[in-house]
Design an enzyme around this catalytic site. Structure first.
Site, short mmCIF file in Angstrom:
data_model
loop_
_atom_site.label_atom_id
_atom_site.label_comp_id
_atom_site.label_asym_id
_atom_site.label_seq_id
_atom_site.Cartn_x
_atom_site.Cartn_y
_atom_site.Cartn_z
N SER A 28 10.00 0.04 -3.39
CA SER A 28 10.47 1.43 -3.55
C SER A 28 11.91 1.61 -3.11
O SER A 28 12.26 1.29 -1.98
CB SER A 28 9.63 2.39 -2.69
OG SER A 28 8.29 2.26 -2.99
N GLU A 84 -2.72 3.56 -7.05
CA GLU A 84 -2.53 4.27 -8.32
C GLU A 84 -3.83 4.31 -9.12
O GLU A 84 -3.89 4.98 -10.16
CB GLU A 84 -1.46 3.56 -9.16
CG GLU A 84 -0.07 3.68 -8.60
CD GLU A 84 0.91 2.78 -9.35
OE1 GLU A 84 1.46 3.23 -10.35
OE2 GLU A 84 1.10 1.64 -8.91
N ALA A 111 8.99 -1.24 0.77
CA ALA A 111 9.34 -0.22 1.76
C ALA A 111 8.16 -0.17 2.73
O ALA A 111 7.01 -0.25 2.30
CB ALA A 111 9.51 1.13 1.07
N MET A 209 1.90 -0.35 1.64
CA MET A 209 0.80 -0.23 0.67
C MET A 209 0.90 -1.24 -0.47
O MET A 209 0.43 -0.99 -1.57
CB MET A 209 0.78 1.19 0.10
CG MET A 209 0.68 2.28 1.15
SD MET A 209 0.83 3.91 0.40
CE MET A 209 1.14 4.92 1.87
N SER A 210 1.50 -2.39 -0.20
CA SER A 210 1.66 -3.38 -1.28
C SER A 210 1.76 -4.79 -0.70
O SER A 210 1.33 -5.03 0.42
CB SER A 210 2.94 -3.06 -2.07
OG SER A 210 4.08 -3.27 -1.27
N1 HPA Z 1 3.02 3.64 5.74
C1 HPA Z 1 2.57 3.00 4.64
N2 HPA Z 1 3.36 2.66 3.64
C2 HPA Z 1 4.65 2.96 3.75
C3 HPA Z 1 5.19 3.62 4.86
C4 HPA Z 1 4.32 3.97 5.92
O1 HPA Z 1 4.71 4.56 6.93
N3 HPA Z 1 6.52 3.76 4.64
C5 HPA Z 1 6.77 3.19 3.43
N4 HPA Z 1 5.65 2.71 2.89
#
Ligand code: HPA
Length: 271
Positions: A28, A84, A111, A209-210
């Site tokens: 991201s 998703e 991210a 989350m990835s």
């Molecule tokens: N948690 C989960 N996924 C994320 C976060 C988070 O704080 N920041 C960016 N992706």
């Protein structure tokens, strides 16, 4: 599944005249690495037979074949997340395609929320290992023996030599590269503060989350993996402020330059 994969692989092979050495998944807000790629051939996901579709804002949806520092690479702009509604087989589909194209190396980026309180938003973290036991394993179900073993080893999921190259690159560029353990959570809700405290006790430094499904799949097929997280925010409960996706994208953008410089330099020194 093998037939399906073959159709995808043949379509892509027709569009390119080289096999990349490295596949790079852009997380991201980290998509600007694409601007550094030369002699590009871009293929939109929607044109690729059997490829899933992306739905998240900040994820574009194309494969970019080309050269980064004279090294042949393919960048995946936009990935498929479990949250998703994709099945795990869709989340990991591109990784299998990469391997069947003949690509041996994978850089996964993402991210992530900082769980380690020594981190600050904007930090880059080299992934040394991961936690994912609360999540579905991407290899659940029938094993495709042509691709890899039923019980693949994850002792060193993130290649030691590649990590050393990343550390050396960061040092040369004057980038303060942190390192730590990435914990995969399913999302799409951000974690609760109690979950973050629990994850910290378990040894997590970052949460996202990835990445882990892709890494497990790549390792199953014997690919070498390098992982880098961009800490876009402090995880839930650390600061007295709510979390939101805009912050994630915004920090990703701010760090994009540093991140791209680092990844580009790593590909230069790759061996
Ligand atoms: N948690 C989960 N996924 C994320 C976060 C988070 O704080 N920041 C960016 N992706």
């Amino acid at each position: 599944m093998m037939k399906k994969l073959e159709k995808t692989v043949n379509y892509i092979k027709d569009k390119i005249d080289f096999i990349p050495e490295i596949a790079i998944i852009l997380g991201s807000g980290l998509g600007n690495l694409a601007d550094y790629i030369e002699n590009k051939t871009e293929i939109s996901y929607e044109l690729i037979p059997n490829f899933p579709e992306t739905t998240v804002v900040g994820h574009d949806g194309k494969l970019i074949f080309g050269e980064l520092n004279n090294r042949k690479i393919v960048a995946m702009k936009g990935r498929f997340h479990y949250y998703e509604g994709n099945d795990m087989s869709e989340v990991i589909y591109p990784i299998r395609v990469f391997k069947l194209l003949g690509i041996q190396n994978l850089i996964v980026t993402n991210a992530a929320g900082g769980v380690n309180t020594d981190f600050v938003p904007g930090d880059l973290m080299l992934i040394t290992d991961h936690l994912s036991f609360f999540c579905e394993n991407p290899l659940r179900g029938e094993n495709l023996d042509q691709l890899g073993p039923r019980f693949p080893d994850m002792s060193v999921a993130y290649d030691k030599k590649l990590r050393d190259i990343a550390i050396a690159s960061a040092r040369n560029l004057g980038i303060d590269l942190k390192s730590g353990i990435y914990c995969y959570c399913k999302g799409p809700s951000f974690e609760a503060p109690a979950e973050i405290r629990a994850l910290r006790a378990l040894g997590a430094d970052a949460v996202g989350m990835s990445t882990v499904p892709e890494t497990i799949t790549a390792r199953h097929m014997g690919m070498r993996v390098l992982g880098i997280s961009c800490i876009t925010n402090m995880a839930a409960g650390i600061l007295e402020q709510p979390l939101n996706h805009e912050e994630v994208i915004e920090t990703g953008k701010q760090v994009s330059q540093k991140f791209s410089t680092l990844v580009s330099d790593i590909t230069k020194n790759w061996e």
